[in-house]
Design a protein around this motif. Structure first.
Motif, short mmCIF file in Angstrom:
data_model
loop_
_atom_site.label_atom_id
_atom_site.label_comp_id
_atom_site.label_asym_id
_atom_site.label_seq_id
_atom_site.Cartn_x
_atom_site.Cartn_y
_atom_site.Cartn_z
N UNK A 155 67.69 -17.89 46.14
CA UNK A 155 67.88 -19.04 47.04
C UNK A 155 68.16 -20.30 46.23
N UNK A 156 67.42 -20.51 45.15
CA UNK A 156 67.68 -21.68 44.28
C UNK A 156 69.10 -21.64 43.73
N UNK A 157 69.52 -20.47 43.28
CA UNK A 157 70.87 -20.32 42.73
C UNK A 157 71.92 -20.58 43.82
N UNK A 158 71.68 -20.08 45.02
CA UNK A 158 72.62 -20.30 46.13
C UNK A 158 72.73 -21.79 46.46
N UNK A 159 71.61 -22.50 46.44
CA UNK A 159 71.65 -23.95 46.67
C UNK A 159 72.46 -24.65 45.59
N UNK A 160 72.24 -24.25 44.34
CA UNK A 160 72.99 -24.85 43.23
C UNK A 160 74.49 -24.65 43.38
N UNK A 161 74.88 -23.50 43.91
CA UNK A 161 76.30 -23.15 43.99
C UNK A 161 76.98 -23.59 45.29
N UNK A 162 76.21 -23.74 46.37
CA UNK A 162 76.85 -24.01 47.67
C UNK A 162 76.49 -25.35 48.30
N UNK A 163 75.23 -25.71 48.32
CA UNK A 163 74.79 -26.92 49.02
C UNK A 163 74.75 -28.13 48.09
N UNK A 164 74.14 -27.98 46.94
CA UNK A 164 73.89 -29.13 46.07
C UNK A 164 75.17 -29.81 45.58
N UNK A 165 76.27 -29.09 45.34
CA UNK A 165 77.51 -29.79 44.97
C UNK A 165 77.96 -30.79 46.05
N UNK A 166 77.75 -30.49 47.31
CA UNK A 166 78.11 -31.42 48.39
C UNK A 166 77.20 -32.65 48.37
N UNK A 167 75.92 -32.43 48.06
CA UNK A 167 74.99 -33.56 47.95
C UNK A 167 75.41 -34.44 46.78
N UNK A 168 75.73 -33.82 45.64
CA UNK A 168 76.16 -34.58 44.46
C UNK A 168 77.45 -35.36 44.74
N UNK A 169 78.37 -34.75 45.48
CA UNK A 169 79.63 -35.43 45.83
C UNK A 169 79.35 -36.63 46.73
N UNK A 170 78.43 -36.47 47.68
CA UNK A 170 78.07 -37.59 48.56
C UNK A 170 77.42 -38.71 47.77
N UNK A 171 76.59 -38.36 46.80
CA UNK A 171 75.94 -39.38 45.95
C UNK A 171 76.98 -40.13 45.13
N UNK A 172 77.91 -39.39 44.57
CA UNK A 172 78.91 -40.02 43.69
C UNK A 172 79.88 -40.90 44.47
N UNK A 173 80.25 -40.48 45.67
CA UNK A 173 81.25 -41.22 46.44
C UNK A 173 80.66 -42.34 47.28
N UNK A 174 79.37 -42.25 47.57
CA UNK A 174 78.76 -43.23 48.46
C UNK A 174 79.07 -42.95 49.93
N UNK A 175 79.87 -41.92 50.20
CA UNK A 175 80.20 -41.54 51.58
C UNK A 175 79.28 -40.40 52.00
N UNK A 176 78.20 -40.77 52.65
CA UNK A 176 77.20 -39.77 52.96
C UNK A 176 76.74 -39.81 54.42
N UNK A 177 77.44 -40.49 55.25
CA UNK A 177 77.05 -40.55 56.66
C UNK A 177 77.58 -39.33 57.40
N UNK A 178 76.74 -38.72 58.19
CA UNK A 178 77.13 -37.61 59.06
C UNK A 178 77.81 -36.45 58.35
N UNK A 179 77.31 -36.09 57.20
CA UNK A 179 77.79 -34.89 56.52
C UNK A 179 76.91 -33.74 56.99
N UNK A 180 77.54 -32.68 57.41
CA UNK A 180 76.80 -31.52 57.89
C UNK A 180 77.17 -30.30 57.06
N UNK A 181 76.16 -29.59 56.61
CA UNK A 181 76.36 -28.36 55.85
C UNK A 181 75.62 -27.27 56.61
N UNK A 182 76.31 -26.19 56.92
CA UNK A 182 75.70 -25.08 57.66
C UNK A 182 75.59 -23.89 56.72
#
Length: 188
Positions: free
Chosen positions: A43-70
């Motif tokens: 599960x940790x590995x799956x988060x690193x590969x699928x979810x966390x890159x989107x979180x990192x992208x939102x942090x870097x861009x500052x565009x983080x409103x209403x992002x949904x990950x399913x």
């Protein structure tokens, strides 16, 4: 599936057929299977590969409103994903809660809060909290009724186990006495 099981080993279980015993700890696993600890690592590995890159992208861009990950998976995997995400939160929950026993097709929602840190780093964004919003939602199942006439060409069988009995080992059980020891066993 279809394998005999027992709550604990006993001399009455000495047969040529392989018997699977109940698992009580996170490190135990069935032969050629996966323990809960193994699943947590996956599960940790799956988060690193699928979810966390989107979180990192939102942090870097500052565009983080209403992002949904399913993320769609099985209940045990979802429960380990929830725990893995909560471990990444800078604000740890006041109590540890288990998210096991999730309904089939139920959904669980988490929120990742992103804020500006305190000065002098206020131009950078950071994850300020990860929290569970709702767990085990299944309102879409309220009006679903068990089909009484069978499915396809299969006839309806009143002795059929419920899904929870079938997958959770809650089917018919029997208790045998062997030299003063009581053993509960059944078949799933």
């Amino acid at each position: 599936e279809g394998k005999p099981w027992a709550a604990a080993p006993s001399s009455a279980d000495e047969t040529e057929e392989e018997i699977y015993y109940s698992i009580y700890t996170r490190h135990e696993k069935f032969p050629e299977g996966e323990s809960l600890d193994d699943l947590a690592e996956r599960a940790d590995k799956a988060l690193d590969e699928t979810v966390w890159p989107h979180v990192q992208q939102a942090l870097a861009s500052g565009e983080h409103r209403d992002i949904h990950i399913v993320v769609v998976s099985h209940g045990l995997t979802i429960s380990e994903l929830v725990a893995a995400l909560l471990r990444r939160s800078p604000i740890l929950p006041s109590s540890v809660k288990s998210y096991r026993g999730l309904h089939n097709t139920g959904w669980t929602q988490l929120a990742i809060d992103i804020d500006h840190p305190a000065p002098p780093h206020e131009t950078e964004w950071e994850v300020s909290n990860i929290r569970v919003v709702s767990v085990n939602n299944s309102p879409h199942l309220v009006s679903v009724k068990r089909q009484g006439s069978g499915i396809g060409s299969a006839a309806y069988d009143e002795k059929q186990k419920t899904l929870r009995e079938f997958f959770g080992g809650g089917g018919a059980t029997s208790t045998t006495k062997d030299k003063g020891n009581s053993t509960t066993s059944g078949s799933t």
